[in-house]
Enzyme design. Sequence first.
Site, short mmCIF file in Angstrom:
data_model
loop_
_atom_site.label_atom_id
_atom_site.label_comp_id
_atom_site.label_asym_id
_atom_site.label_seq_id
_atom_site.Cartn_x
_atom_site.Cartn_y
_atom_site.Cartn_z
N ILE A 534 0.82 -1.20 0.03
CA ILE A 534 0.17 0.05 0.05
C ILE A 534 0.97 1.19 0.18
O ILE A 534 2.20 1.35 0.47
CB ILE A 534 -1.08 0.02 1.24
CG1 ILE A 534 -0.10 0.01 2.67
CG2 ILE A 534 -2.18 -0.99 1.13
CD1 ILE A 534 -1.04 0.07 3.79
N CYS A 535 0.29 2.36 -0.64
CA CYS A 535 0.80 3.61 -0.56
C CYS A 535 -0.26 4.56 -0.36
O CYS A 535 -1.33 4.25 0.26
CB CYS A 535 1.84 3.99 -1.75
SG CYS A 535 0.94 4.18 -3.08
N ARG A 536 0.00 5.90 -0.80
CA ARG A 536 -1.26 6.70 -0.72
C ARG A 536 -2.28 6.67 -1.44
O ARG A 536 -3.50 6.55 -1.32
CB ARG A 536 -0.76 8.17 -0.58
CG ARG A 536 -1.85 9.16 -0.54
CD ARG A 536 -1.45 10.58 -0.78
NE ARG A 536 -2.33 11.60 -0.46
CZ ARG A 536 -3.11 12.33 -1.49
NH1 ARG A 536 -2.70 11.95 -2.63
NH2 ARG A 536 -4.02 13.02 -1.13
N MET A 562 -4.18 4.17 0.47
CA MET A 562 -4.99 4.87 1.53
C MET A 562 -6.08 5.59 1.00
O MET A 562 -7.13 5.97 1.89
CB MET A 562 -4.05 5.53 2.26
CG MET A 562 -3.09 4.90 3.06
SD MET A 562 -3.64 3.42 4.39
CE MET A 562 -4.22 4.38 5.48
#
Length: 573
Positions: A534-536, A562
């Site tokens: 995951i990242c933004r 996110m």
Amino acid sequence: MEKSRQAGKTKVVIVGGVAGGASCAARLRRLDENAEIVMVEKGPYVSYANCGLPYHVGGVIEKESSLLVATSDTFRRQFAIDVRTACEAVRISPESKTIELRDVASGDVSTESYDKLVLSPGALSVRPPLPGIDLPGIFQVRTVPDARAIREWIERGSMFLGGMDKYSGFQTVRPKTRAVVIGGGFIGLETAENLVHRGFDVTLVEMLDQVLAPLDLDMARIVEGYVERHGIRLALNDGVAGFQQAGDGALEVLTKSGKTHPADIVILALGVRPDTALAKTAGLEIGQRGGIRVDEQMRTSEPDIFAVGDVVEVRDFVTSEWSLIALAGPANRQGRIAADVIAGRESRYRGTQGTSIIGLFGAAAAWVGVGEKTLKRLGDSDYEKIYLYPNSHAGYYPGARPIAMKVLFRKSDGRLLGAQALGEDGVDKRVSALAMALQMGATIYDLEEAELCYAPQFGSAKDPVNFAGMVAADVLRGDMPSGHWDDSAAGFLLDVREATELAVESVPGAVNIPLGQIRARLGELPRDREIQVICRSGQRAYYATRVLLQNGFKAKTIAGGMLSRFHTRLLED
């Protein structure tokens, strides 16, 4: 007394104007100069822009006359059409090919013959028999007279709405005026926005657990957070039980949960249902959705009777299900197709894609095709979804704003199934491009290759439409195996954002290794478990996934990162 046909001429009677009937009449005259065309409309206006009514209520469209697309006189002078307003069609006799018409003012009934009959009566606002629903101050927004009545009530309906805080040469304190809107669809939200602009404290009550039912829940949450920040108080998952008058003369809206919402004005926007009363007098087939059943040429079960607009059931372009679509664009096209067929042309309606857009407080939500909840309801598992958040135009040019996009496509062949987009700039042209692609049967690979306009103030060299195709193609080609938050619990969760970002939002149990450190810290990651990255927004997670896959790890990118987990704050400044 029956009015006879003129010798040698096809006589066409069109019931209802506005979008479908008016476009049919004008098109038919352009195709057949000799046809005898009679258009009857129950109301006072033969062609008006009902989509603009909420904005007339709010004062954005100040003049009522601006809503009148074409007058009866226009149709008579330019198209030689016999237009009869305040004329209600009450009964059809298919055997004798006649229709009974009632003069609304006098009540007199006459009989008109026809060779072809086109029904465009539209739809009726849903108005359930709730206690107190006929109290003064409760309105619907369906016609020009409806909007006029609302404006008059706002200006004169009660002591403070009428300006009675100002008298005898001095100014008293004006209380906050309150409005309750019932229904979270197009008209409900647009009217709520316009009442906010007019200074009302607005509460919107919706029986469902979301606004804008065609949207998937995750995308609707973005809209809800946005309108709440702009002054609309939402009361979701709560139906209306009734209305009553308070001691001070104000209204009270009672809900099924037991809550009471005070109001100086109430707007009913509970949706519409096809007006099939006339069709039933002719014994026309009515579908399961409650609309007149028509074929591709807009013919009803009686070959010489056509129907168009909000009253008909049409096939969904993607699923082939029968559906009701109360939109002006399809109604106009259906009217033209009926005119073509009457004039001897082989026009056919391709079905509806449900392409829609709504503007709210400077932002827009738009969609086309099917949503995920429809696919789930149909038990269709041959689909994948992606989330992406591109800028509306080049980030280095001032004013770029993010667009939240959800795109659905076939896993088996990449065919585009639907898309939903929300943002404060550039939403309309992206969904319009996707709508055209969907109608042409395009795949996500076609989106990759689409050559679209680019200059920094309008877009990016890699337009959001291209970007959607590239991301989706990466998923199907296996370059970016994709997962989603609802199935992420069992995997090893790797967060590749910077440590400072975790202070804003984080996921319990996730291991943080910033993207720039991944290659040096591969030894810290398990080779016997699937790593979910995951990242933004998903971009850095994709880069990390590529590193992991090429180093022998099993890895997936969580679609949308996110941002797809916390949709409600996406468009926050």
